[in-house]
Design a protein around this motif. Structure first.
Motif, PDB file in Angstrom:
ATOM      1  N   PHE A   1      14.744  27.984   8.753  1.00 30.62           N
ATOM      2  CA  PHE A   1      13.839  29.127   8.821  1.00 30.62           C
ATOM      3  C   PHE A   1      12.423  28.654   9.094  1.00 30.62           C
ATOM      4  O   PHE A   1      11.936  27.692   8.490  1.00 30.62           O
TER       5      PHE A   1
ATOM      6  N   GLY B   1      16.536  36.646   7.556  1.00 31.28           N
ATOM      7  CA  GLY B   1      15.403  35.912   7.005  1.00 31.28           C
ATOM      8  C   GLY B   1      14.904  36.561   5.730  1.00 31.28           C
ATOM      9  O   GLY B   1      15.352  37.630   5.341  1.00 31.28           O
TER      10      GLY B   1
ATOM     11  N   ARG C   1      20.991  28.895  12.869  1.00 34.48           N
ATOM     12  CA  ARG C   1      22.157  28.304  12.190  1.00 34.48           C
ATOM     13  C   ARG C   1      22.615  27.105  12.994  1.00 34.48           C
ATOM     14  O   ARG C   1      23.077  27.251  14.117  1.00 34.48           O
TER      15      ARG C   1
ATOM     16  N   GLN D   1      17.796  26.012   4.513  1.00 32.39           N
ATOM     17  CA  GLN D   1      18.484  26.700   3.414  1.00 32.39           C
ATOM     18  C   GLN D   1      19.935  26.283   3.403  1.00 32.39           C
ATOM     19  O   GLN D   1      20.659  26.463   4.385  1.00 32.39           O
TER      20      GLN D   1
ATOM     21  N   PHE E   1       8.807  35.484   7.648  1.00 35.74           N
ATOM     22  CA  PHE E   1       9.886  34.595   8.070  1.00 35.74           C
ATOM     23  C   PHE E   1      10.484  35.031   9.395  1.00 35.74           C
ATOM     24  O   PHE E   1      10.536  36.234   9.712  1.00 35.74           O
ATOM     25  N   GLY E   2      10.977  34.042  10.150  1.00 33.27           N
ATOM     26  CA  GLY E   2      11.838  34.321  11.282  1.00 33.27           C
ATOM     27  C   GLY E   2      13.248  34.609  10.801  1.00 33.27           C
ATOM     28  O   GLY E   2      13.545  34.541   9.604  1.00 33.27           O
ATOM     29  N   SER E   3      14.124  34.917  11.725  1.00 32.74           N
ATOM     30  CA  SER E   3      15.491  35.312  11.368  1.00 32.74           C
ATOM     31  C   SER E   3      16.429  34.130  11.220  1.00 32.74           C
ATOM     32  O   SER E   3      17.583  34.304  10.830  1.00 32.74           O
TER      33      SER E   3
ATOM     34  N   TYR F   1      11.580  25.471   6.886  1.00 34.72           N
ATOM     35  CA  TYR F   1      12.414  25.328   5.711  1.00 34.72           C
ATOM     36  C   TYR F   1      13.863  25.199   6.160  1.00 34.72           C
ATOM     37  O   TYR F   1      14.250  25.692   7.217  1.00 34.72           O
TER      38      TYR F   1
ATOM     39  N   TYR G   1       5.461  26.893   8.770  1.00 34.13           N
ATOM     40  CA  TYR G   1       6.338  26.103   7.913  1.00 34.13           C
ATOM     41  C   TYR G   1       7.753  26.062   8.490  1.00 34.13           C
ATOM     42  O   TYR G   1       8.200  27.033   9.100  1.00 34.13           O
TER      43      TYR G   1
ATOM     44  N   TYR H   1      10.678  37.308  -2.983  1.00 34.66           N
ATOM     45  CA  TYR H   1      11.208  37.613  -1.663  1.00 34.66           C
ATOM     46  C   TYR H   1      12.614  38.184  -1.789  1.00 34.66           C
ATOM     47  O   TYR H   1      13.335  37.899  -2.751  1.00 34.66           O
TER      48      TYR H   1
ATOM     49  N   TYR I   1       4.475  34.824   3.011  1.00 33.81           N
ATOM     50  CA  TYR I   1       5.033  34.325   4.253  1.00 33.81           C
ATOM     51  C   TYR I   1       5.687  35.450   5.048  1.00 33.81           C
ATOM     52  O   TYR I   1       6.263  36.368   4.471  1.00 33.81           O
TER      53      TYR I   1
END
Lengths: 112, 112
Positions: free
Chosen positions: B90, A42, B108, B37, B103-105, B35, B33, A35, B101
């Motif tokens: 995320f 993202g 925060r 970070q 992912f969304g943006s 996650y 999902y 990725y 996958y």
């Protein structure tokens, strides 16, 4: 933990050069993915390689997988400033490949 | 064609407050999902879902709850926020367990 680990942690190259990033993991996998993440954004899926595949290409990207060494590499050829980003490998759990484990990434800086 | 939409994008919470993060997808993907970070630690899986009405724990589920009442939505709840939950969250989706996958943006979240 199955978590993949990328190497190097940071890489700085000139535009036009090739960039190589490596990923090592600990246990058997079903597949491995790479990725890209631009700063503050993202993650974007680049390539998925299955455990029975050894090499895969997508445009300027080349991914190799060596299951005997439990490692993968991502090669970006003729890099561009727009390739500046963090790159992550993700490995699936050999027993439950609903889940992917991400490494901490390689931060690539391509200087114009 | 929105893909994966996360709401809100930013939030500041006080310790002990609760909140819900929403992930909405319009791709009809089965798998979803959550996650988190954190700097230098890559992405860690909190919870995931393999279909409407199902949820399962990931690597770091403590302090979080999830629900998937509708196929297109996956909610992540923090019942009593702690500073250790300061992170970027995320959401990701996949068509099946062999696919990459989307992912969304990200959201925060800062807990003070």
């Amino acid at each position: 933990s199955q978590q993949g680990e990328e190497d190097p942690q940071a890489l700085s190259i000139q535009e036009g050069e090739n960039a190589t990033m490596n990923c090592s993991y600990k246990t058997s996998i079903n597949n491995l993915q790479w990725y890209r993440q631009n700063s503050g954004r993202g993650l974007v899926h680049l390539i998925l390689i299955r455990s029975n595949e050894r090499e895969k290409h997508s445009g300027r990207l080349r991914v190799t997988l060596d299951t005997s060494k439990k490692s993968s590499s991502l090669l970006i050829t003729a890099s561009r400033a727009a390739d500046t980003a963090s790159y992550f490998c993700a490995t699936s759990d050999g027993y439950n490949f609903n889940k992917f484990y991400f490494g901490s990434g390689t931060k690539l800086n391509v200087k114009p | 064609n929105a893909g994966v939409t996360q709401t809100p994008k930013f939030r500041v919470l006080k310790t002990g407050q609760s909140m819900t993060l929403l992930c909405a997808q319009d791709m009809n993907h089965e798998y979803m999902y959550w996650y988190r970070q954190d700097p230098g630690m890559g992405l860690r899986l909190i919870h995931y879902s393999v279909g409407e009405g199902t949820t399962a724990k990931g690597e770091v589920p403590d302090g979080y709850n999830v629900s998937r009442l509708k196929k297109q939505n996956f909610l992540l709840g923090l019942e009593s926020a702690a500073p250790s939950q300061t992170s970027v969250y995320f959401c990701a989706t996949s068509k099946d367990r062999f696919s990459g996958y989307t992912f969304g943006s990200g959201t925060r979240l800062t807990v003070v």
